[in-house]
Design a protein around this motif. Structure first.
Motif, PDB file in Angstrom:
ATOM      1  N   VAL A  67       0.869  -1.316  -0.069  1.00 32.90           N
ATOM      2  CA  VAL A  67       0.095   0.007  -0.124  1.00 32.90           C
ATOM      3  C   VAL A  67       0.830   1.166   0.077  1.00 32.90           C
ATOM      4  O   VAL A  67       2.003   1.274   0.545  1.00 32.90           O
ATOM      5  N   VAL A  68       0.347   2.208  -0.603  1.00 34.52           N
ATOM      6  CA  VAL A  68       1.026   3.509  -0.886  1.00 34.52           C
ATOM      7  C   VAL A  68       0.255   4.607  -0.098  1.00 34.52           C
ATOM      8  O   VAL A  68      -0.878   4.626   0.011  1.00 34.52           O
ATOM      9  N   GLU A  69       0.862   5.513   0.931  1.00 34.98           N
ATOM     10  CA  GLU A  69       0.396   6.784   1.217  1.00 34.98           C
ATOM     11  C   GLU A  69       1.275   7.805   0.642  1.00 34.98           C
ATOM     12  O   GLU A  69       2.405   7.738   0.416  1.00 34.98           O
ATOM     13  N   LEU A  70       0.481   9.061   0.708  1.00 37.40           N
ATOM     14  CA  LEU A  70       1.124  10.427   0.391  1.00 37.40           C
ATOM     15  C   LEU A  70       0.978  11.170   1.627  1.00 37.40           C
ATOM     16  O   LEU A  70      -0.237  11.128   2.264  1.00 37.40           O
ATOM     17  N   ASP A  71       1.828  11.973   1.811  1.00 39.77           N
ATOM     18  CA  ASP A  71       1.572  12.995   3.018  1.00 39.77           C
ATOM     19  C   ASP A  71       0.562  13.869   2.541  1.00 39.77           C
ATOM     20  O   ASP A  71       0.250  14.207   1.464  1.00 39.77           O
ATOM     21  N   ASP A  72      -0.090  14.041   3.665  1.00 38.75           N
ATOM     22  CA  ASP A  72      -1.197  15.284   3.522  1.00 38.75           C
ATOM     23  C   ASP A  72      -0.405  16.645   3.658  1.00 38.75           C
ATOM     24  O   ASP A  72      -1.140  17.391   4.575  1.00 38.75           O
ATOM     25  N   GLU A  73       0.485  16.944   3.102  1.00 40.67           N
ATOM     26  CA  GLU A  73       1.137  18.196   3.344  1.00 40.67           C
ATOM     27  C   GLU A  73       0.071  19.492   2.507  1.00 40.67           C
ATOM     28  O   GLU A  73      -0.327  19.058   1.477  1.00 40.67           O
ATOM     29  N   ASP A  74       0.397  20.468   3.347  1.00 41.47           N
ATOM     30  CA  ASP A  74      -0.082  21.711   2.516  1.00 41.47           C
ATOM     31  C   ASP A  74       0.895  22.137   1.359  1.00 41.47           C
ATOM     32  O   ASP A  74       2.136  21.734   1.620  1.00 41.47           O
ATOM     33  N   GLY A  75       0.426  22.455   0.388  1.00 41.01           N
ATOM     34  CA  GLY A  75       1.427  22.778  -0.721  1.00 41.01           C
ATOM     35  C   GLY A  75       1.132  21.962  -2.015  1.00 41.01           C
ATOM     36  O   GLY A  75       0.020  21.486  -2.300  1.00 41.01           O
ATOM     37  N   SER A  76       2.087  22.120  -3.000  1.00 40.56           N
ATOM     38  CA  SER A  76       1.560  21.333  -4.396  1.00 40.56           C
ATOM     39  C   SER A  76       1.555  20.020  -4.110  1.00 40.56           C
ATOM     40  O   SER A  76       2.236  19.286  -3.283  1.00 40.56           O
TER      41      SER A  76
END
Length: 156
Positions: A67-76
Motif C-alpha cells: 500500500v502507498v500513502e502520500l503525505d497530507d502536506e499543504d502545498g503542491s
C-alpha cells in the motif's frame, strides 16, 4: 548506439543500492538481498490484519501485499512524499528482499521522483544472474503497482 548513460537515472538511494549490488560478486548478491529482506519494516498497526487495505501483487511467486500513502502536506501535489508499506512472509526472503530494496530506495521521495523511476530499475541491481526471470518479474510488478497507486492517490 545505446549506452548506460542513455538510460534514465535512478533516484539517489536506488542508485546507491544498485552500486552496492554491482560491487559484490554475483554469488554474494543473494546474501545482500537477504539483508534487505531482514530490513523490511513491519506493517504499521493500521494495516496489520486488514488485507482489504492492501493490494496483492499476483506476479510475485510468494504472497506480497503493498500500500502507498502520500503525505497530507499543504502545498503542491509535487511536494507530497510517498510512503510504502509491504507485507510478505518471512519464508519468502527473495520477495521480501525486493520489497526491502524498493522501500529503502523509494520511501520518502516526492510524487514526481517516484513516478520518474525508470520501469527497468529492477534489472539494474545485477540480480538477473542470481534469481530467476520470474522472480524479477515480481519486482517489476511491485514497482508498477507502486507507481499506479501514486498516480491514483496524487490525482485524488
Amino acid at each position: 548506439m545505446s549506452t548506460d548513460t542513455d538510460r534514465a537515472a535512478l533516484p539517489t538511494a536506488l542508485a546507491e543500492i544498485a552500486e552496492d549490488f554491482a560491487s559484490v560478486a554475483v554469488r554474494d548478491r543473494l546474501e545482500l538481498l537477504l539483508e534487505f529482506s531482514d530490513g523490511l519494516p513491519d506493517l504499521p498497526e493500521r494495516y496489520a490484519g486488514h488485507p482489504e487495505k492492501l493490494e496483492q501483487v499476483d506476479e510475485c511467486q510468494s504472497p506480497l501485499f503493498l500500500v502507498v500513502e502520500l503525505d497530507d502536506e499543504d502545498g503542491s501535489a509535487d511536494d507530497r512524499r510517498v510512503h510504502l508499506f509491504f507485507q510478505a512472509p518471512a519464508e519468502a526472503p527473495t520477495t521480501r528482499g525486493f520489497a526491502g530494496i524498493l522501500h529503502e530506495g523509494l520511501d520518502g521521495l516526492t510524487v514526481p521522483e517516484v513516478l520518474a523511476v525508470p520501469d527497468d530499475a529492477p534489472y539494474r541491481f545485477g540480480l538477473a544472474e542470481a534469481v530467476s526471470p520470474l522472480r524479477l518479474r515480481g519486482m517489476v510488478a511491485m514497482l508498477s503497482r507502486i507507481k499506479r497507486q501514486v498516480r491514483l492517490k496524487s490525482a485524488a
